[in-house]
Design a protein around this motif. Structure first.
Motif, PDB file in Angstrom:
ATOM      1  N   THR A  16       0.888  -0.996  -0.064  1.00  0.00           N
ATOM      2  CA  THR A  16      -0.013   0.074  -0.013  1.00  0.00           C
ATOM      3  C   THR A  16       0.966   1.269  -0.103  1.00  0.00           C
ATOM      4  O   THR A  16       1.977   1.367   0.477  1.00  0.00           O
ATOM      5  N   VAL A  17       0.255   2.377  -0.540  1.00  0.00           N
ATOM      6  CA  VAL A  17       1.107   3.622  -0.695  1.00  0.00           C
ATOM      7  C   VAL A  17       0.282   4.650  -0.211  1.00  0.00           C
ATOM      8  O   VAL A  17      -0.716   4.968  -0.595  1.00  0.00           O
ATOM      9  N   LEU A  66      -4.468  13.605  -9.770  1.00  0.00           N
ATOM     10  CA  LEU A  66      -3.370  13.307  -8.650  1.00  0.00           C
ATOM     11  C   LEU A  66      -3.268  11.523  -8.235  1.00  0.00           C
ATOM     12  O   LEU A  66      -2.389  11.233  -8.116  1.00  0.00           O
ATOM     13  N   VAL A  67      -4.775  11.153  -8.261  1.00  0.00           N
ATOM     14  CA  VAL A  67      -4.751   9.861  -7.622  1.00  0.00           C
ATOM     15  C   VAL A  67      -4.370   8.780  -9.042  1.00  0.00           C
ATOM     16  O   VAL A  67      -3.546   7.859  -8.696  1.00  0.00           O
ATOM     17  N   GLU A  68      -4.440   9.236  -9.904  1.00  0.00           N
ATOM     18  CA  GLU A  68      -4.170   8.346 -11.209  1.00  0.00           C
ATOM     19  C   GLU A  68      -2.659   8.588 -11.291  1.00  0.00           C
ATOM     20  O   GLU A  68      -1.954   7.640 -11.636  1.00  0.00           O
ATOM     21  N   LEU A  69      -2.172   9.781 -10.823  1.00  0.00           N
ATOM     22  CA  LEU A  69      -0.878   9.869 -11.047  1.00  0.00           C
ATOM     23  C   LEU A  69       0.003   8.823 -10.260  1.00  0.00           C
ATOM     24  O   LEU A  69       0.911   8.194 -10.648  1.00  0.00           O
ATOM     25  N   VAL A  70      -0.450   9.069  -9.094  1.00  0.00           N
ATOM     26  CA  VAL A  70       0.271   8.040  -7.974  1.00  0.00           C
ATOM     27  C   VAL A  70      -0.043   6.409  -8.302  1.00  0.00           C
ATOM     28  O   VAL A  70       0.952   5.840  -8.160  1.00  0.00           O
ATOM     29  N   ARG A  71      -1.075   5.974  -8.935  1.00  0.00           N
ATOM     30  CA  ARG A  71      -1.197   4.826  -9.254  1.00  0.00           C
ATOM     31  C   ARG A  71      -0.275   4.723 -10.720  1.00  0.00           C
ATOM     32  O   ARG A  71       0.241   3.450 -10.563  1.00  0.00           O
ATOM     33  N   HIS A  72      -0.075   5.568 -11.472  1.00  0.00           N
ATOM     34  CA  HIS A  72       0.734   5.439 -12.568  1.00  0.00           C
ATOM     35  C   HIS A  72       2.293   5.179 -11.948  1.00  0.00           C
ATOM     36  O   HIS A  72       2.914   4.537 -12.473  1.00  0.00           O
ATOM     37  N   LEU A  73       2.596   6.018 -10.965  1.00  0.00           N
ATOM     38  CA  LEU A  73       3.828   5.901 -10.405  1.00  0.00           C
ATOM     39  C   LEU A  73       4.304   4.819  -9.578  1.00  0.00           C
ATOM     40  O   LEU A  73       5.482   4.198  -9.352  1.00  0.00           O
ATOM     41  N   ARG A  74       3.449   4.172  -8.978  1.00  0.00           N
ATOM     42  CA  ARG A  74       3.414   3.129  -8.061  1.00  0.00           C
ATOM     43  C   ARG A  74       2.509   1.941  -8.641  1.00  0.00           C
ATOM     44  O   ARG A  74       1.290   1.554  -7.896  1.00  0.00           O
ATOM     45  N   PRO A  75       2.528   1.389  -9.807  1.00  0.00           N
ATOM     46  CA  PRO A  75       1.626   0.544 -10.456  1.00  0.00           C
ATOM     47  C   PRO A  75       1.206  -0.885  -9.658  1.00  0.00           C
ATOM     48  O   PRO A  75      -0.017  -1.476  -9.733  1.00  0.00           O
ATOM     49  N   LYS A  76       2.230  -1.113  -8.861  1.00  0.00           N
ATOM     50  CA  LYS A  76       1.908  -2.465  -8.344  1.00  0.00           C
ATOM     51  C   LYS A  76       1.399  -2.266  -6.867  1.00  0.00           C
ATOM     52  O   LYS A  76       1.217  -3.362  -6.149  1.00  0.00           O
ATOM     53  N   ASP A  77       1.246  -1.206  -6.458  1.00  0.00           N
ATOM     54  CA  ASP A  77       0.723  -0.905  -5.029  1.00  0.00           C
ATOM     55  C   ASP A  77      -0.837  -0.257  -5.151  1.00  0.00           C
ATOM     56  O   ASP A  77      -1.055   0.212  -5.953  1.00  0.00           O
ATOM     57  N   GLU A  78      -1.316  -0.619  -3.891  1.00  0.00           N
ATOM     58  CA  GLU A  78      -2.642  -0.081  -3.872  1.00  0.00           C
ATOM     59  C   GLU A  78      -2.764   1.499  -2.936  1.00  0.00           C
ATOM     60  O   GLU A  78      -2.043   1.586  -2.206  1.00  0.00           O
ATOM     61  N   VAL A  79      -3.208   2.333  -3.701  1.00  0.00           N
ATOM     62  CA  VAL A  79      -3.213   3.722  -3.331  1.00  0.00           C
ATOM     63  C   VAL A  79      -4.242   3.801  -2.240  1.00  0.00           C
ATOM     64  O   VAL A  79      -5.608   3.594  -2.358  1.00  0.00           O
ATOM     65  N   VAL A  80      -3.852   3.944  -0.693  1.00  0.00           N
ATOM     66  CA  VAL A  80      -4.825   4.201   0.085  1.00  0.00           C
ATOM     67  C   VAL A  80      -5.027   5.736   0.556  1.00  0.00           C
ATOM     68  O   VAL A  80      -6.309   5.890   1.132  1.00  0.00           O
TER      69      VAL A  80
END
Length: 214
Positions: A3-4, A30-44
């Motif tokens: 998780t990130v 911004l949420v999609e940016l974080v998902r793109h930067l950390r594609p293997k993690d779940e954005v919490v």
């Protein structure tokens, strides 16, 4: 997969994008940016820290429209924290010693941003203490956050902190000791844009990308 939680220095990100790409990617999800930067993690959680500009009515209206669009689109995953600007008393010009209204090539600032950096640092450390996520992602190149990162690491040894630096910054300041880093590239920005129109249920209206943000 872990998780990130991400912490975004709004003005640092804005000026990085604007200096390199002008206004092309300002309508940023911004949420999609974080998902793109950390594609293997779940954005919490994504926490975004900014301040509404003063003295520029059109720019502040665009900024408020953007923040409202973000909130409507991202829901509970996004936390927006807005600081404020304090008036500054301008000192004499350091180049010629005259009053600030001189012909020297400089940009006097009449306002300074308050609270956003402190709020970001406190939130980042608090969330780490509460074990909100497995990894902390800090989107900024501002070395003022180095003490907060160091405090976080002392409190939670082994907790990974990654620095995602806005466009145009290739290497972090030396104060960021033992911190992983990378620069946000144009592909990440291009693929993380908000929809052109977003319905805002609170205002009961559509919010659209400002005409200048293309």
């Amino acid at each position: 997969m872990g998780t990130v939680a991400a912490y975004i220095d709004g003005f640092n990100l804005y000026y990085g994008m604007k200096s390199k790409y002008e206004r092309r990617y300002l309508w940023l999800d911004l949420v999609e940016l974080v998902r793109h930067l950390r594609p293997k993690d779940e954005v919490v959680r994504v926490r975004y820290f900014t301040t509404i500009v003063r003295g520029e009515p059109a720019a502040s209206a665009n900024q408020i429209n953007y923040v409202d669009a973000l909130r409507a689109h991202s829901g509970d995953l996004l936390d927006v924290q807005i600081g404020w600007f304090k008036k500054r008393t301008l000192s004499p010009c350091k180049l010629c010693g005259a009053h600030w209204q001189c012909a020297c090539p400089r940009r006097p600032r009449t306002f300074e941003e308050k609270e956003t950096d402190v709020a970001l640092a406190v939130s980042m450390v608090e969330d780490a203490a509460a074990v909100l996520a497995d990894l902390t992602l800090l989107i900024s190149a501002d070395s003022d956050f180095a003490p907060a990162v160091a405090a976080l690491k002392r409190m939670r040894p082994g907790h990974p902190v990654i620095l995602a630096m806005p466009s145009g910054t290739l290497k972090p300041h030396k104060r960021f000791d033992d911190v992983g880093y990378f620069t946000i590239n144009e592909t990440a920005l291009r693929q993380s844009q908000l929809p052109e129109r977003i319905y805002d249920p609170l205002a009961k209206r559509q919010r659209s990308r400002p005409a200048k943000w293309f």
